[in-house]
Design an enzyme around this catalytic site. Structure first.
Site, PDB file in Angstrom:
ATOM      1  N   PHE A   1       0.866  -1.188   0.000  1.00  0.00           N
ATOM      2  CA  PHE A   1       0.000   0.000   0.000  1.00  0.00           C
ATOM      3  C   PHE A   1       0.896   1.230   0.000  1.00  0.00           C
ATOM      4  O   PHE A   1       1.635   1.483   0.946  1.00  0.00           O
ATOM      5  CB  PHE A   1      -0.958   0.059   1.195  1.00  0.00           C
ATOM      6  CG  PHE A   1      -1.908   1.226   1.060  1.00  0.00           C
ATOM      7  CD1 PHE A   1      -3.084   1.095   0.340  1.00  0.00           C
ATOM      8  CD2 PHE A   1      -1.590   2.476   1.587  1.00  0.00           C
ATOM      9  CE1 PHE A   1      -3.935   2.192   0.158  1.00  0.00           C
ATOM     10  CE2 PHE A   1      -2.435   3.570   1.407  1.00  0.00           C
ATOM     11  CZ  PHE A   1      -3.610   3.416   0.693  1.00  0.00           C
TER      12      PHE A   1
ATOM     13  N   LYS B   1       2.904  11.260   6.933  1.00  0.00           N
ATOM     14  CA  LYS B   1       2.090  11.081   8.145  1.00  0.00           C
ATOM     15  C   LYS B   1       2.633  11.839   9.357  1.00  0.00           C
ATOM     16  O   LYS B   1       2.392  13.033   9.491  1.00  0.00           O
ATOM     17  CB  LYS B   1       1.942   9.586   8.439  1.00  0.00           C
ATOM     18  CG  LYS B   1       1.148   8.856   7.337  1.00  0.00           C
ATOM     19  CD  LYS B   1       0.659   7.529   7.812  1.00  0.00           C
ATOM     20  CE  LYS B   1       0.145   6.624   6.709  1.00  0.00           C
ATOM     21  NZ  LYS B   1      -1.212   6.949   6.295  1.00  0.00           N
TER      22      LYS B   1
ATOM     23  N   ASP C   1       9.555   2.856   1.655  1.00  0.00           N
ATOM     24  CA  ASP C   1       8.386   3.662   2.007  1.00  0.00           C
ATOM     25  C   ASP C   1       8.158   3.536   3.512  1.00  0.00           C
ATOM     26  O   ASP C   1       7.607   2.549   3.992  1.00  0.00           O
ATOM     27  CB  ASP C   1       7.153   3.190   1.220  1.00  0.00           C
ATOM     28  CG  ASP C   1       5.911   4.020   1.553  1.00  0.00           C
ATOM     29  OD1 ASP C   1       5.928   4.747   2.566  1.00  0.00           O
ATOM     30  OD2 ASP C   1       4.917   3.915   0.813  1.00  0.00           O
TER      31      ASP C   1
HETATM   32  C1  LIG Z   1       3.147   2.948   3.476  1.00  0.00           C
HETATM   33  C2  LIG Z   1       2.269   4.059   2.986  1.00  0.00           C
HETATM   34  N1  LIG Z   1       2.639   4.770   1.917  1.00  0.00           N
HETATM   35  C3  LIG Z   1       1.878   5.782   1.446  1.00  0.00           C
HETATM   36  C4  LIG Z   1       0.677   6.103   2.038  1.00  0.00           C
HETATM   37  C5  LIG Z   1      -0.162   7.224   1.471  1.00  0.00           C
HETATM   38  O1  LIG Z   1      -0.164   8.329   2.303  1.00  0.00           O
HETATM   39  P1  LIG Z   1      -1.298   9.469   2.135  1.00  0.00           P
HETATM   40  O2  LIG Z   1      -2.591   8.876   2.578  1.00  0.00           O
HETATM   41  O3  LIG Z   1      -0.823  10.595   3.005  1.00  0.00           O
HETATM   42  O4  LIG Z   1      -1.312   9.838   0.682  1.00  0.00           O
HETATM   43  C6  LIG Z   1       0.259   5.370   3.149  1.00  0.00           C
HETATM   44  C7  LIG Z   1      -1.049   5.688   3.794  1.00  0.00           C
HETATM   45  O5  LIG Z   1      -1.618   4.895   4.520  1.00  0.00           O
HETATM   46  C8  LIG Z   1       1.066   4.324   3.638  1.00  0.00           C
HETATM   47  O6  LIG Z   1       0.691   3.591   4.690  1.00  0.00           O
END
Ligand SMILES: Cc1ncc(COP(=O)(O)O)c(C=O)c1O
Length: 408
Positions: free
Chosen positions: A147, A261, A232
């Site tokens: 994700f 976040k 990530d």
């Molecule tokens: C690992 C990871 N990458 C990217 C994102 C995307 O972040 P955003 O919701 O701020 O676009 C998330 C969101 O849950 C995430 O958990």
């Protein structure tokens, strides 16, 4: 002037959303109106312990005093310049964030998805400019069940059909391999590969912790094969797992780290691509950007977040409280918990499907004053603010036991 509109109840507010808000979420039926630390309060004044913490966006709790103060101070001085001009907050933010992560340069963005998109663009540009991949041939290898966000390019390499269906055509150039499988990665990476992009722990998939040695193996493989390791850490990073970055559990330094976040302290959206100089210097004026990325308010809050992490206190709390969480969950195995995975103050808990879906268990917990979020089937995710106390955490675990054993 005070409002003449009477205050609306939770039920009225939920009903009022229905015709005017896109239905892309299915929230628990709780309407939060204030919060502090690990606690939130709904419009009727009921209190709940927040065991989700905005998917780790609230690692420091709601309205951490140092972060609120940094925001207030900055609000009174300067909030936005755009990158057409310099602002006096950005240099310090970038310097300290780079130092915190052991990397060299920062590309400030806003949301997590933007950091991922930017990471993809930077990796491709590096592949063409530095590695010498022929134009438009670059590939990026990703993991199944990932994700990384919701943009068109990002869902192009998702394996979740609900996230993809109806949104094609998709961006080409991605190869998907099973997570936690170095042999599959070895096979997928070739001379066109710009990067391997993975979550060091897969959050949305249910807090999937890879085998020991996987992250070090990805580091070794990407180095040997001459491609980038992009981690990530948008959900796993910034203290959640007991380290500043989850990759530190294997003493790994990726080429590129994606953050988001908690970088915004639960106040403003702040994300960043943090990377080695050789990688981020492929970008030149006009090639990428964002009106809000690196704005002074974001930089001020982001700097205050980095300052909190520099103390090491939150990483320590996540480690210590993570033990309390792990022991508590171990004691629930066989009492409604059929399995769990945890690292630091973060757990994916598989509930016996006979007890209910993750959603049903979340609703029961909500009625008992605990807020969590389900993910996939009968899995619930626990990720409380790192400011939670051991007593509060133990209380939440006792409530979970009551809910799972039918005593509540
Ligand atoms: C690992 C990871 N990458 C990217 C994102 C995307 O972040 P955003 O919701 O701020 O676009 C998330 C969101 O849950 C995430 O958990």
């Amino acid at each position: 002037m005070t409002s003449v509109v009477p205050a609306r109840t939770s039920a009225e507010l939920i009903g009022a959303e229905e015709p005017v808000l896109a239905h892309n979420y299915h929230p628990l039926p709780v309407v939060v109106s204030r919060a502090e630390g690990a606690w939130v309060e709904d419009v009727e004044g009921r209190r709940y312990l927040d065991m989700l913490a905005g998917y780790s966006a609230l690692n420091f709790g709601h309205r951490h005093p140092a972060l609120v103060e940094a925001a207030h101070r900055q609000l009174d001085r300067l909030t936005l310049t755009s990158r057409a001009f310099h602002n006096d907050r950005l240099a310090e933010f970038a310097e300290r964030l780079a130092a915190l992560t052991g990397l060299d340069m920062v590309l400030p963005m806003n949301t997590g998805a933007e950091a991922v998109e930017s990471g993809v663009k930077v990796a491709r540009k590096w592949a063409y400019d530095v590695k010498g991949v022929p134009a438009d041939r670059a590939t990026i290898v990703v993991a199944a069940d990932n994700f990384h966000g919701r943009t068109t390019t990002i869902v192009s390499f998702s394996t979740d059909e609900v996230a993809r269906a109806g949104f094609g055509p998709f961006t080409p150039g991605f190869r998907v391999v099973p997570y936690n499988d170095l042999a599959a990665l070895e096979e997928a990476v070739d001379e066109t590969t710009a990067a391997v992009l993975i979550e060091p722990i897969q959050g949305e998939a249910g807090v999937i912790v890879p085998d020991d040695g996987y992250l070090a193996g990805v580091r070794e493989l990407t180095r040997r094969k001459g491609c980038l390791f992009v981690a990530d850490e948008i959900q796993s990073g910034l203290g959640r797992t007991g380290r500043t970055l989850a990759v530190e559990h294997e003493s790994v330094v990726p080429d590129v780290v994606l953050l988001g976040k908690a970088l915004g302290g639960g106040i403003v959206p702040v994300s960043a691509v943090v990377a080695r100089r050789e990688v981020l210097q492929v970008l030149h004026p006009g090639e990428h950007g964002s009106t809000f990325g690196g704005n002074p308010l974001a930089a001020a809050v982001g700097t205050a977040v980095v300052e909190l992490l520099e103390t090491g206190e939150f990483q320590r709390r996540a480690t210590e409280l993570g033990e309390v969480l792990r022991e508590g969950l171990e004691s629930l195995e066989g009492k409604g918990v059929v399995g769990f995975r945890s690292r630091g103050l973060w757990a994916g808990v598989d509930v016996d499907p006979a007890i209910g879906t993750g959603r049903e268990v979340s609703e029961r917990l909500m009625r008992e004053g605990i807020l969590v979020k389900d993910t996939h089937g009968s899995t619930i995710r626990l990720a409380p603010p790192l400011t939670i106390t051991a007593e509060e955490l133990q209380g939440a675990l006792r409530t979970l036991e009551k809910v799972l054993t039918g005593a509540a």
